[in-house]
Design an enzyme around this catalytic site. Sequence first.
Site, PDB file in Angstrom:
ATOM      1  N   GLU A   1      -0.950  46.322 -20.025  1.00 44.01           N
ATOM      2  CA  GLU A   1       0.381  45.765 -19.775  1.00 44.01           C
ATOM      3  C   GLU A   1       1.357  45.363 -20.510  1.00 44.01           C
ATOM      4  O   GLU A   1       1.976  45.645 -21.995  1.00 44.01           O
ATOM      5  CB  GLU A   1      -0.101  44.104 -19.071  1.00 44.01           C
ATOM      6  CG  GLU A   1      -1.290  44.051 -18.042  1.00 44.01           C
ATOM      7  CD  GLU A   1      -1.337  42.732 -17.926  1.00 44.01           C
ATOM      8  OE1 GLU A   1      -0.411  41.564 -18.013  1.00 44.01           O
ATOM      9  OE2 GLU A   1      -2.240  42.440 -17.580  1.00 44.01           O
TER      10      GLU A   1
ATOM     11  N   LYS B   1       4.563  43.719 -22.320  1.00 44.04           N
ATOM     12  CA  LYS B   1       4.728  42.988 -22.297  1.00 44.04           C
ATOM     13  C   LYS B   1       6.664  42.477 -21.781  1.00 44.04           C
ATOM     14  O   LYS B   1       7.272  43.074 -22.354  1.00 44.04           O
ATOM     15  CB  LYS B   1       4.427  41.987 -23.751  1.00 44.04           C
ATOM     16  CG  LYS B   1       5.090  41.138 -24.247  1.00 44.04           C
ATOM     17  CD  LYS B   1       4.551  41.320 -25.575  1.00 44.04           C
ATOM     18  CE  LYS B   1       4.594  39.621 -25.762  1.00 44.04           C
ATOM     19  NZ  LYS B   1       5.873  38.868 -25.900  1.00 44.04           N
TER      20      LYS B   1
ATOM     21  N   ASP C   1      10.098  41.053 -21.766  1.00 39.07           N
ATOM     22  CA  ASP C   1      10.906  39.842 -22.067  1.00 39.07           C
ATOM     23  C   ASP C   1      11.472  39.084 -21.587  1.00 39.07           C
ATOM     24  O   ASP C   1      12.902  38.919 -20.852  1.00 39.07           O
ATOM     25  CB  ASP C   1      12.037  40.932 -23.353  1.00 39.07           C
ATOM     26  CG  ASP C   1      12.164  39.968 -23.916  1.00 39.07           C
ATOM     27  OD1 ASP C   1      11.344  38.824 -24.548  1.00 39.07           O
ATOM     28  OD2 ASP C   1      13.022  40.291 -25.510  1.00 39.07           O
TER      29      ASP C   1
ATOM     30  N   TYR D   1       7.651  38.992 -12.171  1.00 41.56           N
ATOM     31  CA  TYR D   1       6.244  40.041 -12.578  1.00 41.56           C
ATOM     32  C   TYR D   1       5.009  39.130 -12.559  1.00 41.56           C
ATOM     33  O   TYR D   1       5.448  38.404 -13.895  1.00 41.56           O
ATOM     34  CB  TYR D   1       6.224  40.584 -13.478  1.00 41.56           C
ATOM     35  CG  TYR D   1       7.106  42.097 -12.903  1.00 41.56           C
ATOM     36  CD1 TYR D   1       6.113  42.457 -12.341  1.00 41.56           C
ATOM     37  CD2 TYR D   1       8.434  42.033 -13.171  1.00 41.56           C
ATOM     38  CE1 TYR D   1       6.632  43.992 -12.178  1.00 41.56           C
ATOM     39  CE2 TYR D   1       9.152  43.807 -12.401  1.00 41.56           C
ATOM     40  CZ  TYR D   1       8.382  44.225 -11.691  1.00 41.56           C
ATOM     41  OH  TYR D   1       8.735  44.682 -12.336  1.00 41.56           O
TER      42      TYR D   1
ATOM     43  N   LYS E   1       3.945  44.343 -30.580  1.00 42.23           N
ATOM     44  CA  LYS E   1       5.300  43.945 -30.766  1.00 42.23           C
ATOM     45  C   LYS E   1       6.133  45.480 -30.915  1.00 42.23           C
ATOM     46  O   LYS E   1       5.313  46.299 -31.821  1.00 42.23           O
ATOM     47  CB  LYS E   1       5.715  42.788 -31.480  1.00 42.23           C
ATOM     48  CG  LYS E   1       5.035  41.642 -31.054  1.00 42.23           C
ATOM     49  CD  LYS E   1       6.462  41.092 -29.785  1.00 42.23           C
ATOM     50  CE  LYS E   1       6.967  40.206 -30.209  1.00 42.23           C
ATOM     51  NZ  LYS E   1       7.881  38.870 -30.250  1.00 42.23           N
TER      52      LYS E   1
ATOM     53  N   CYS F   1      47.203  41.117 -43.865  1.00 47.67           N
ATOM     54  CA  CYS F   1      46.483  40.873 -42.413  1.00 47.67           C
ATOM     55  C   CYS F   1      46.679  42.846 -42.101  1.00 47.67           C
ATOM     56  O   CYS F   1      47.793  42.689 -42.426  1.00 47.67           O
ATOM     57  CB  CYS F   1      47.466  40.036 -41.340  1.00 47.67           C
ATOM     58  SG  CYS F   1      46.555  40.360 -40.267  1.00 47.67           S
TER      59      CYS F   1
ATOM     60  N   CYS G   1      49.534  41.629 -39.020  1.00 46.84           N
ATOM     61  CA  CYS G   1      51.105  41.634 -39.534  1.00 46.84           C
ATOM     62  C   CYS G   1      51.240  41.481 -40.370  1.00 46.84           C
ATOM     63  O   CYS G   1      52.070  40.924 -40.739  1.00 46.84           O
ATOM     64  CB  CYS G   1      50.922  39.648 -38.307  1.00 46.84           C
ATOM     65  SG  CYS G   1      49.383  39.088 -39.387  1.00 46.84           S
TER      66      CYS G   1
ATOM     67  N   CYS H   1      43.573  35.266 -41.382  1.00 43.81           N
ATOM     68  CA  CYS H   1      45.513  35.235 -41.448  1.00 43.81           C
ATOM     69  C   CYS H   1      45.866  33.998 -41.194  1.00 43.81           C
ATOM     70  O   CYS H   1      45.374  33.638 -40.415  1.00 43.81           O
ATOM     71  CB  CYS H   1      45.768  36.205 -40.362  1.00 43.81           C
ATOM     72  SG  CYS H   1      47.147  36.198 -40.593  1.00 43.81           S
TER      73      CYS H   1
ATOM     74  N   CYS I   1      50.474  36.508 -35.151  1.00 45.89           N
ATOM     75  CA  CYS I   1      50.108  37.394 -35.612  1.00 45.89           C
ATOM     76  C   CYS I   1      49.630  38.299 -34.548  1.00 45.89           C
ATOM     77  O   CYS I   1      48.703  36.635 -33.472  1.00 45.89           O
ATOM     78  CB  CYS I   1      49.070  36.953 -36.449  1.00 45.89           C
ATOM     79  SG  CYS I   1      47.707  38.401 -36.777  1.00 45.89           S
TER      80      CYS I   1
HETATM   81  S1  IVH Z   1      -0.398  36.567 -20.469  1.00 41.87           S
HETATM   82  C1  IVH Z   1      -2.846  33.101 -22.449  1.00 41.87           C
HETATM   83  N1  IVH Z   1       0.392  38.927 -20.463  1.00 41.87           N
HETATM   84  O1  IVH Z   1       4.461  36.739 -24.086  1.00 41.87           O
HETATM   85  C2  IVH Z   1      -1.918  33.930 -22.448  1.00 41.87           C
HETATM   86  N2  IVH Z   1       1.652  37.825 -21.227  1.00 41.87           N
HETATM   87  O2  IVH Z   1       2.890  34.694 -26.544  1.00 41.87           O
HETATM   88  C3  IVH Z   1      -1.011  34.205 -21.362  1.00 41.87           C
HETATM   89  N3  IVH Z   1       4.412  38.067 -21.895  1.00 41.87           N
HETATM   90  O3  IVH Z   1       4.205  32.938 -23.177  1.00 41.87           O
HETATM   91  C4  IVH Z   1      -0.041  35.443 -21.723  1.00 41.87           C
HETATM   92  N4  IVH Z   1       4.153  40.057 -20.723  1.00 41.87           N
HETATM   93  O4  IVH Z   1       6.267  34.859 -21.377  1.00 41.87           O
HETATM   94  C5  IVH Z   1       1.314  37.734 -21.125  1.00 41.87           C
HETATM   95  N5  IVH Z   1       1.777  40.936 -19.649  1.00 41.87           N
HETATM   96  C6  IVH Z   1       1.861  39.700 -20.230  1.00 41.87           C
HETATM   97  C7  IVH Z   1       2.824  39.702 -20.635  1.00 41.87           C
HETATM   98  C8  IVH Z   1       2.712  37.670 -21.480  1.00 41.87           C
HETATM   99  C9  IVH Z   1       5.093  38.596 -21.050  1.00 41.87           C
HETATM  100  C10 IVH Z   1       5.042  36.905 -22.799  1.00 41.87           C
HETATM  101  C11 IVH Z   1       4.643  35.006 -21.885  1.00 41.87           C
HETATM  102  C12 IVH Z   1       3.707  34.943 -23.136  1.00 41.87           C
HETATM  103  C13 IVH Z   1       3.943  35.157 -24.375  1.00 41.87           C
HETATM  104  C14 IVH Z   1       2.964  35.500 -24.925  1.00 41.87           C
END
Ligand code: IVH
Length: 685
Positions: A114, A116, A118, A223, A312, A406, A409, A424, A430
């Site tokens: 999936e 991740k 942010d 999501y 990551k 500066c 000025c 400055c 200025c």
């Molecule tokens: S699963 C027990 N799926 O990443 C596991 N987390 O360090 C539950 N996050 O706190 C998390 N996308 O805020 C999961 N597709 C995803 C995610 C996701 C972002 C974040 C989430 C979590 C952190 C994990």
Amino acid sequence: MDIFDAQEKIEQLSKEIEYHNYCYYILDNPKISDYDFDMLMQQLLDLELQFPQLVSPNSPSQRVGGGITKNFATVTHRVPMLSLGNTYSMSEVEDFAMRVYNGLNTREIEYVCELKYDGVAINLSYTNGKLQQASTRGDGVQGDDVTVNVRTIRSVPLLLQGDFPKNLEVRGEIIMPYKSFYALNQERENQLLTPFANPRNAASGSLKLQNSAEVAKRNLDFYVYFVVNGEKIQPTHYQSITKLKEWGFKVSPYMQVCKNIAQIGDFIELWDQKRKTLPFDIDGVVIKVNSYSQQALLGFTAKNPRWAIAYKFKAERVLTKLLSVSYQVGRTGVVTPVANLAPVSLAGTIVKRATLHNADFIAQMDIHNGDSVFVEKGGEIIPKIVGIDISQRPDNANIIEFPDTCPDCGAKLNRNEGEAGFYCPDFAHCPPQIKGCLEHFVSRKAMNIEGLGEGKTDLLYEKGLLKNITDFYRLKYENLLGIHRTYLDENTQKERTVYFREKTVKNLLTAIENSKSVPFERVLYALGIRYIGENSAKKLAIHFRSLDALAVAKKEELLTVEDVGEKLAQTLIEYFHDDDNLQIINDLKSFGLQFELTQSTHLAPVSDVLEGKTFLVSGTFATADRRKELENMIEQYGGKRLSSVSSNLNFLIAGDNMGPSKLAKAQSLNIPIISEETFLKMLNK
Ligand code: IVH
């Protein structure tokens, strides 16, 4: 219509509206026109107006918000919200797969990959298909109840549809799409507020807003990615999440079942490339074991599940040429070096500039003019230089020398002991400092003069109408009308025109007039004295009660005020010794601004160091007001004032020419007689 019919109709309309909401926001496939949707909503609103007792917190009419939360209640999570272990390379992902294989002892393992997201993790609980509570992750064990704010997010279903279970708890991420993020920051900049560094901070800040109607305007998205006790729903994670989609949740279309490590690698590589095309931030990929029974066999470590891991992405980094360095002077005179770079594309935007922070940074990096530099986008909006490719340094490259005067000025720059930045000192002459000072003066938390955003203050400065802050009160209708300027907006690359039309001018003059009643503590903040923040301005105002008292205060006394340190105390002394500043204050006084605390301003307690102690002030002091100030201080610091000498009195604060009988009585009762200085020292404890 009686109340029972109304209830039935309200429920039916709510379900219908939520269904269309789902089609629009989740399936991206509206089934009715906006007009028809508005008509349904209007019917619901009319009924709710007629039967206010039937308005449910989960009614679609509540999406616009309005509820105010002063303090978010703490919620203990039924099941702790764990985080994931992080990996940064394919070999670490392989190690993870090997651990899973060893733990399960079978090759029959499916993974789900999936995105991740942010953003901010959130837990949602539903009973009978109705949203009950939304809470933040917090420390994983306890979070904040942010239900009122989360209800305004259109992709969070308030009423589930289909064959949902009686109790359901899900987790997912609240994110702010780039589009909303850029719009929000633009608005913040117009209002002279600090922009959010990244969409994650913006999402998190939005969830903590007190007014949910404001949250509704932030266009957050949600999501879902996890079901608590998902094994009760379906045998695998993928199937459960698919069920959630049926019930009304937004599920990423990019979730993918992978049968082996090669497929996981492909998914990671694909999204490392394609993430730039997404309308929101992701910072990696999450890999989960699909089968719930296998997840249960693997279990958890103290902090993370053993059945999932996060990969990551590396921050994107590009090599480009440093063309030159400019020096920008801020409101407080601090000079910031900025690298001008050969334009280069990075994480979806064209980068032309990067901050070089200060002289120390330049020296540490040993950057030369013409160097090839590595640029990265971290969590901040402004990209940073993270390294140099020395092999590409031209032969004639010379070292960057920080200017000693500066750039705006010409004044000689200063550097305070222990500070990295040069500044400055000539703030009165200025230009960028004057402009910054003017902008600060009108800003919301200072004099709150509306209608001067979008570079209008700058324009008036350049036209010579504003030389210092007193000139706001000299602006006249006939001088303002018709002033305009066209400029290129750096962000949008579009031309924009700032124009003082009749209505703009009238509104502005009214706003300026109204600012004359802004209370003293904000006027003090608005003066823009270096190191004075909103809080210290308030504490100083409460302590001294008038600008006249503050202007003659000695350093020792300034230091007794909470939030006032050595630097600020010294700056205040210097500020009030400068004739230009005194002239500005006198002018502002003559225009009618508030330079004294009004009766209505609450004498907020400053500390409780004097708690349980009683005082009497007697005799004469340096100024007529001084005695009153000392009496106020006793109360603000938690002490009690007595009106005569008695055995209940703990301290007598003696000025000059104290009455002889009072003195004799205090001495006979053995009450300590202390000076003003000793009293001030007591506050400093
Ligand atoms: S699963 C027990 N799926 O990443 C596991 N987390 O360090 C539950 N996050 O706190 C998390 N996308 O805020 C999961 N597709 C995803 C995610 C996701 C972002 C974040 C989430 C979590 C952190 C994990």
